[in-house]
Scaffold this motif. Structure first.
Motif, short mmCIF file in Angstrom:
data_model
loop_
_atom_site.label_atom_id
_atom_site.label_comp_id
_atom_site.label_asym_id
_atom_site.label_seq_id
_atom_site.Cartn_x
_atom_site.Cartn_y
_atom_site.Cartn_z
N GLU A 181 -8.22 7.46 -11.38
CA GLU A 181 -7.15 8.12 -11.23
C GLU A 181 -7.21 9.34 -12.39
O GLU A 181 -7.56 9.07 -13.53
N ASP A 227 2.72 3.83 -3.76
CA ASP A 227 3.08 5.29 -4.52
C ASP A 227 3.68 6.19 -3.86
O ASP A 227 4.59 7.07 -4.23
N LYS A 228 3.99 6.11 -2.36
CA LYS A 228 4.80 6.70 -1.36
C LYS A 228 6.19 6.43 -1.43
O LYS A 228 7.02 7.77 -1.50
N GLY A 250 -3.75 12.37 -9.44
CA GLY A 250 -4.13 11.07 -8.72
C GLY A 250 -5.48 10.76 -8.63
O GLY A 250 -6.32 11.19 -9.25
N SER A 251 -5.52 10.05 -7.73
CA SER A 251 -6.96 9.21 -7.19
C SER A 251 -8.15 10.22 -6.77
O SER A 251 -8.06 11.10 -5.89
N GLY A 258 7.82 3.87 -3.45
CA GLY A 258 8.38 3.48 -4.58
C GLY A 258 8.69 1.82 -4.56
O GLY A 258 8.78 1.40 -3.60
N LYS A 294 2.72 -3.40 -15.68
CA LYS A 294 2.08 -2.18 -16.36
C LYS A 294 1.30 -2.56 -17.40
O LYS A 294 0.39 -1.76 -17.85
N ASP A 319 0.83 -1.10 0.06
CA ASP A 319 -0.23 -0.12 0.00
C ASP A 319 0.71 1.18 -0.03
O ASP A 319 0.45 2.39 -0.32
N LYS A 320 2.13 1.10 0.35
CA LYS A 320 2.88 2.36 0.29
C LYS A 320 3.60 2.51 -0.92
O LYS A 320 4.84 3.18 -1.09
N ARG A 331 -5.53 -0.51 -3.56
CA ARG A 331 -6.40 0.12 -2.56
C ARG A 331 -7.34 -0.82 -1.56
O ARG A 331 -7.87 -1.87 -1.93
N SER A 361 -1.20 -2.95 -9.88
CA SER A 361 -0.44 -2.02 -9.14
C SER A 361 -1.45 -1.39 -8.56
O SER A 361 -1.30 -0.73 -7.31
N GLU A 371 -9.94 1.97 -9.15
CA GLU A 371 -9.73 3.15 -8.63
C GLU A 371 -9.64 3.97 -9.88
O GLU A 371 -9.26 3.90 -11.10
#
Length: 507
Positions: free
Chosen positions: A315, A208-209, A331-332, A211, A251, A205-206, A302, A299, A313
């Motif tokens: 985005e 995005d924060k 972003g979201s 990498g 991706k 869950d981290k 959530r 990826s 999600e």
């Protein structure tokens, strides 16, 4: 010794931390936005429902710690029967309670939407509030992932109805079962590994924060942040970490689907999740929603502790400038997924459900950045001024006001101290009133009114330099029979609308 009583201190007006007052512009913008969202939901056959702000605390469940006072994460109080109640922290748990309580009267599938404020008893910060609005849509009683596919399509249609063009958004879709399969494939299946699985989910869950590098540390030995604080990791070995990062790093799903299927082969949940993702992909493609609008994307992580199947999600892909002056992707603005266990908590039987939630404030910020919200000018009211305070005169002024309102024209009669006429015009100026209606004793005797075009008056005032010219020009003011009042005001407002249109604004 001074026997004089101390003056009581004035009460200090202060806003509670984490809460905001909302001005007229924001309220109108939200109303404009939610009306467009509601129209899409209704078009899809969803009906509104409303649940109260308070629920019994044990019905919420998510934030509650083991303590005598369940007031961490939620705002709680005790009723007179000593039962704990809490302000709702989302709109989904109250819906689950509503469905369970009214199960025999509700026709399944139950397709519903609702908007409302939710409350979080958490530390406030920049852009992080304790009260905010959500707008949810849910389908309860539909076990097939076609319901999830429809939710994704409805999210895409909603964003486009709000003026967000294709290429500026994407609905990304994943499946909790696929991740469960990945975790099982790397040896984290079974009840005895539940704690470790939870740590893996929190690490993912981290993404995005921190990498991939930061997540790799959280999946492995742990991570030390810039302040020196250390977060213990999930304790995976390098091979396990690589497989998890491969999954969340996909991706192009079409290119990686084969390898992903191999990774989860032999795990019943994983294979089922891949099949569901492929089914959703096929359904949305058949309905004309290409991967530029709805995209399978592993990826998306959530709420993976909360959901039981597909997760999705919304985005926004365009750049905005943050508080540091940096260009960042917006972003979201919302998301959701399948939560088959939530209603079942009350029922003792499986009740499938899926839904999504839009963050209203965040989406409103995005629309303002795009110039898609609040662009329509609100026309301030026509002001009927007051020259005399007797009953007959006041009755006439009130009738003028009501005649304008009945004709669909926004209007108000001045309600302040009418004896200082200059203050009435100052009020009209501050308020931005387009027109002022004036009738003194002389006009009343003749059955006429003066109509002052305040917008045209301001424009002409800039072109007239001396008082003599001003007096001679009688700027933008006409005298008309009372019977012609509404028609003349409508004519002036139409001229204003034409000016705005020529200037490139909205009518």
């Amino acid at each position: 010794m001074n026997d004089k009583q101390k003056k009581p201190q004035k009460l200090k007006a202060r806003l509670p931390r984490g809460f905001v007052d909302r001005a007229a512009g924001d309220i109108r913008a939200v109303n404009e936005m939610t009306a467009k969202i509601r129209e899409v939901y209704e078009h899809y056959g969803f009906d509104p429902v409303e649940t109260p702000l308070f629920e019994y605390t044990d019905a919420l469940g998510k934030f509650l710690p083991d303590s005598d006072r369940p007031n961490e994460g939620v705002f709680s109080l005790q009723d007179d029967d000593e039962q704990w109640m809490s302000l709702r922290y989302d709109l989904t748990a109250p819906l689950a309670r509503h469905v369970a309580e009214n199960f025999n009267e509700i026709h399944l599938p139950y397709r519903t939407y609702r908007a409302g404020y939710v409350f979080r008893n958490e530390k406030p910060g920049p852009g992080r509030f304790r009260q905010f609005m959500q707008f949810d849509a849910d389908t309860v009683g539909a076990p097939g992932v076609q319901a999830d596919a429809e939710m994704c399509m409805m999210m895409a249609d909603t964003l486009e109805a709000l003026g967000i063009k294709r290429g500026d958004y994407v609905i990304r879709v994943n499946n909790r079962k696929v991740l469960d399969g990945v975790l099982e494939a790397i040896g984290l299946g079974g009840d005895d590994k539940a704690g470790q699985r939870l740590n893996v989910l929190r690490a993912i869950d981290k993404l995005d924060k921190f990498g991939p590098e930061g997540v790799a540390l959280l999946l492995g030995p742990g991570r030390k942040d810039e302040s020196g604080d250390f977060t213990k990791g999930a304790g995976l070995n390098q091979e396990q970490i690589d497989k998890v990062l491969f999954f969340v790093g996909i991706k192009d799903y079409a290119e990686s689907a084969g390898r992903l299927a191999e990774l989860v082969a032999g795990t019943s949940k994983g294979a089922e999740g891949v099949e569901e993702l492929n089914f959703i992909g096929a359904l949305v493609a058949s309905a004309g929603y290409g991967s530029d609008r709805i995209k399978i994307d592993p990826s998306v992580v959530r709420g993976l502790e909360y959901y039981t199947g597909p997760v999705y999600e919304a985005e926004l892909l365009f750049d905005v400038t943050n508080e540091k002056g940096e260009k960042v992707v917006f972003g979201s603005v919302g998301g959701g997924g399948r939560y088959d266990g939530l209603v079942s908590r009350f029922m003792g039987q499986p009740v499938p459900a899926t839904g999504f939630s839009i963050g209203v404030s965040r989406l409103m910020t995005a629309l303002k950045n795009l110039g898609k919200l609040g662009a329509s000018e609100v026309i301030e009211p026509v002001l009927v001024t007051v020259m005399d305070g007797d009953v007959e005169a006041m009755g006439r002024y009130q009738k003028m006001t009501q005649d304008l309102r009945a004709a669909g024209i926004r209007a108000e009669m001045f309600q302040g101290n009418w004896k200082k006429f200059g203050n009435q015009l100052k009020y009209a100026d501050r308020r931005g009133c387009p027109v002022a209606i004036i009738q003194g004793g002389d006009e009343r005797a003749e059955g006429v009114v003066q109509i002052k075009d305040l917008i045209e008056g301001k424009r002409l005032a800039g072109e007239i330099e001396d008082n003599a010219s001003w007096r001679e020009a009688r700027v933008a003011q006409e005298t008309v029979p009372e019977a012609d009042l509404v028609a003349k005001v409508r004519e002036i407002l139409a001229a204003h609308a034409g000016d705005r249109k020529r200037a490139g604004g909205d009518v």
